[in-house]
Design a protein around this motif. Structure first.
Motif, mmCIF file in Angstrom:
data_model
loop_
_atom_site.group_PDB
_atom_site.id
_atom_site.type_symbol
_atom_site.label_atom_id
_atom_site.label_comp_id
_atom_site.label_asym_id
_atom_site.label_seq_id
_atom_site.Cartn_x
_atom_site.Cartn_y
_atom_site.Cartn_z
ATOM 1 N N ASP A 159 -7.618 1.978 -1.687
ATOM 2 C CA ASP A 159 -6.269 1.798 -2.213
ATOM 3 C C ASP A 159 -5.279 1.562 -1.077
ATOM 4 O O ASP A 159 -4.376 0.732 -1.193
ATOM 5 C CB ASP A 159 -5.865 3.012 -3.052
ATOM 6 C CG ASP A 159 -4.589 2.770 -3.832
ATOM 7 O OD1 ASP A 159 -4.453 1.686 -4.434
ATOM 8 O OD2 ASP A 159 -3.721 3.669 -3.857
ATOM 9 N N ILE A 160 -5.467 2.269 0.033
ATOM 10 C CA ILE A 160 -4.616 2.041 1.209
ATOM 11 C C ILE A 160 -4.820 0.617 1.734
ATOM 12 O O ILE A 160 -3.859 -0.071 2.084
ATOM 13 C CB ILE A 160 -4.912 3.087 2.308
ATOM 14 C CG1 ILE A 160 -4.506 4.480 1.823
ATOM 15 C CG2 ILE A 160 -4.216 2.730 3.616
ATOM 16 C CD1 ILE A 160 -5.017 5.614 2.695
ATOM 17 N N ILE A 161 -6.064 0.164 1.771
ATOM 18 C CA ILE A 161 -6.356 -1.210 2.200
ATOM 19 C C ILE A 161 -5.640 -2.205 1.308
ATOM 20 O O ILE A 161 -5.066 -3.186 1.785
ATOM 21 C CB ILE A 161 -7.883 -1.464 2.236
ATOM 22 C CG1 ILE A 161 -8.511 -0.712 3.415
ATOM 23 C CG2 ILE A 161 -8.200 -2.958 2.303
ATOM 24 C CD1 ILE A 161 -10.032 -0.699 3.433
ATOM 25 N N ARG A 162 -5.645 -1.960 0.010
ATOM 26 C CA ARG A 162 -4.928 -2.842 -0.921
ATOM 27 C C ARG A 162 -3.453 -2.927 -0.549
ATOM 28 O O ARG A 162 -2.848 -4.000 -0.572
ATOM 29 C CB ARG A 162 -5.091 -2.344 -2.354
ATOM 30 C CG ARG A 162 -6.487 -2.510 -2.889
ATOM 31 C CD ARG A 162 -6.685 -1.830 -4.236
ATOM 32 N NE ARG A 162 -5.781 -2.381 -5.221
ATOM 33 C CZ ARG A 162 -5.218 -1.670 -6.204
ATOM 34 N NH1 ARG A 162 -5.452 -0.380 -6.321
ATOM 35 N NH2 ARG A 162 -4.428 -2.250 -7.059
ATOM 36 N N GLY A 163 -2.861 -1.789 -0.200
ATOM 37 C CA GLY A 163 -1.452 -1.784 0.178
ATOM 38 C C GLY A 163 -1.202 -2.483 1.494
ATOM 39 O O GLY A 163 -0.274 -3.279 1.620
ATOM 40 N N LEU A 164 -2.025 -2.205 2.494
ATOM 41 C CA LEU A 164 -1.813 -2.794 3.820
ATOM 42 C C LEU A 164 -2.037 -4.302 3.828
ATOM 43 O O LEU A 164 -1.391 -5.020 4.593
ATOM 44 C CB LEU A 164 -2.725 -2.121 4.855
ATOM 45 C CG LEU A 164 -2.448 -0.640 5.133
ATOM 46 C CD1 LEU A 164 -3.491 -0.080 6.094
ATOM 47 C CD2 LEU A 164 -1.042 -0.433 5.680
ATOM 48 N N THR A 165 -2.959 -4.786 3.010
ATOM 49 C CA THR A 165 -3.226 -6.225 2.957
ATOM 50 C C THR A 165 -2.332 -6.946 1.948
ATOM 51 O O THR A 165 -2.394 -8.162 1.838
ATOM 52 C CB THR A 165 -4.698 -6.497 2.588
ATOM 53 O OG1 THR A 165 -4.970 -5.953 1.291
ATOM 54 C CG2 THR A 165 -5.647 -5.929 3.626
ATOM 55 N N ASP A 166 -1.510 -6.170 1.232
ATOM 56 C CA ASP A 166 -0.621 -6.714 0.206
ATOM 57 C C ASP A 166 -1.410 -7.530 -0.817
ATOM 58 O O ASP A 166 -1.017 -8.637 -1.195
ATOM 59 C CB ASP A 166 0.478 -7.567 0.848
ATOM 60 C CG ASP A 166 1.642 -7.810 -0.104
ATOM 61 O OD1 ASP A 166 1.825 -7.016 -1.047
ATOM 62 O OD2 ASP A 166 2.362 -8.817 0.096
ATOM 63 N N CYS A 167 -2.547 -6.981 -1.224
ATOM 64 C CA CYS A 167 -3.433 -7.686 -2.143
ATOM 65 C C CYS A 167 -4.133 -6.663 -3.045
ATOM 66 O O CYS A 167 -4.656 -5.664 -2.557
ATOM 67 C CB CYS A 167 -4.467 -8.490 -1.350
ATOM 68 S SG CYS A 167 -5.447 -9.577 -2.375
ATOM 69 N N LYS A 168 -4.139 -6.910 -4.325
ATOM 70 C CA LYS A 168 -4.687 -5.937 -5.280
ATOM 71 C C LYS A 168 -6.181 -6.110 -5.552
ATOM 72 O O LYS A 168 -6.837 -5.183 -5.991
ATOM 73 C CB LYS A 168 -3.932 -6.031 -6.617
ATOM 74 C CG LYS A 168 -2.452 -5.818 -6.497
ATOM 75 C CD LYS A 168 -2.142 -4.381 -6.177
ATOM 76 C CE LYS A 168 -0.660 -4.157 -6.114
ATOM 77 N NZ LYS A 168 -0.253 -3.256 -5.091
ATOM 78 N N GLU A 169 -6.727 -7.296 -5.371
ATOM 79 C CA GLU A 169 -8.110 -7.583 -5.770
ATOM 80 C C GLU A 169 -8.961 -8.020 -4.582
ATOM 81 O O GLU A 169 -8.449 -8.570 -3.609
ATOM 82 C CB GLU A 169 -8.134 -8.700 -6.820
ATOM 83 C CG GLU A 169 -7.303 -8.426 -8.056
ATOM 84 C CD GLU A 169 -7.846 -7.300 -8.895
ATOM 85 O OE1 GLU A 169 -9.083 -7.107 -8.922
ATOM 86 O OE2 GLU A 169 -7.040 -6.601 -9.531
ATOM 87 N N ALA A 170 -10.263 -7.818 -4.714
ATOM 88 C CA ALA A 170 -11.220 -8.267 -3.701
ATOM 89 C C ALA A 170 -12.068 -9.394 -4.278
ATOM 90 O O ALA A 170 -12.438 -9.359 -5.448
ATOM 91 C CB ALA A 170 -12.113 -7.122 -3.265
#
Length: 186
Positions: free
Chosen positions: A135-146
């Motif tokens: 979830d932190i990665i989602r925030g730092l990359t400004d992206c919700k999906e992989a």
């Protein structure tokens, strides 16, 4: 004392609350969520939702078929240090982020050092720690999906866990950002 209960099912039956906050160990959550929905309660559940994919799917289906609201709390991403880093990453002076590497390590080798129930789980690092870090990665990359995720997990011979205690995860986010995650509790 008449408002204090040791048994959550008894509390639901007697007090008939409108809302449940589920923060019990993950192996207990499916039963508690089922009971809360049976008692017609809205639910806020700590992440992760459950300890297995099947249990998570059961909870998802049951909550979707109910008329009650179900939300998962995942607040680590909103801590001040992570929010500050997110802010700096969006500043034009720093340029565009090229890739992200996140590392989580803890010395929790001894049985019970990270809660006894985690020593009995199949994938405690992925299920109990990495879920918050993703979830932190989602925030730092400004992206919700992989777009893609590749994971290798294993356990060290000296680990006092039933399941895997370390993982390497490669993620490509849908905005093209590449991420590498390393997690270990031994």
């Amino acid at each position: 004392p008449q408002n204090c209960f040791l048994d959550p099912m008894e509390a639901m039956e007697i007090r008939r609350p409108d809302f449940a906050l589920i923060a019990a160990p993950t192996p207990q959550r499916e039963k508690l969520i089922d009971e809360a929905l049976t008692h017609d309660m809205h639910i806020l559940c700590e992440a992760p939702i459950a300890d297995t994919i099947q249990s998570t799917l059961n909870i998802y289906r049951r909550s979707k078929n109910s008329k009650k609201k179900f939300a998962v709390a995942s607040s680590y991403r909103l801590d001040q240090d992570k929010q500050t880093l997110e802010h700096f990453l969006r500043e034009p002076d720093f340029g565009k982020l090229n890739y992200l590497v996140m590392r989580f390590t803890q010395n929790m080798r001894q049985h019970g050092s990270w809660g006894a129930h985690r020593h009995l789980m199949n994938d405690p690092v992925l299920m109990e720690a990495a879920i918050h870090h993703f979830d932190i990665i989602r925030g730092l990359t400004d992206c919700k999906e992989a777009n893609s995720i590749y994971t290798q997990s294993w356990s060290s011979p000296w680990a006092q866990y039933r399941g895997d205690t370390a993982a390497l995860v490669t993620i490509e986010m849908s905005n093209g950002m590449k991420c590498l995650y390393e997690g270990s509790v031994v």
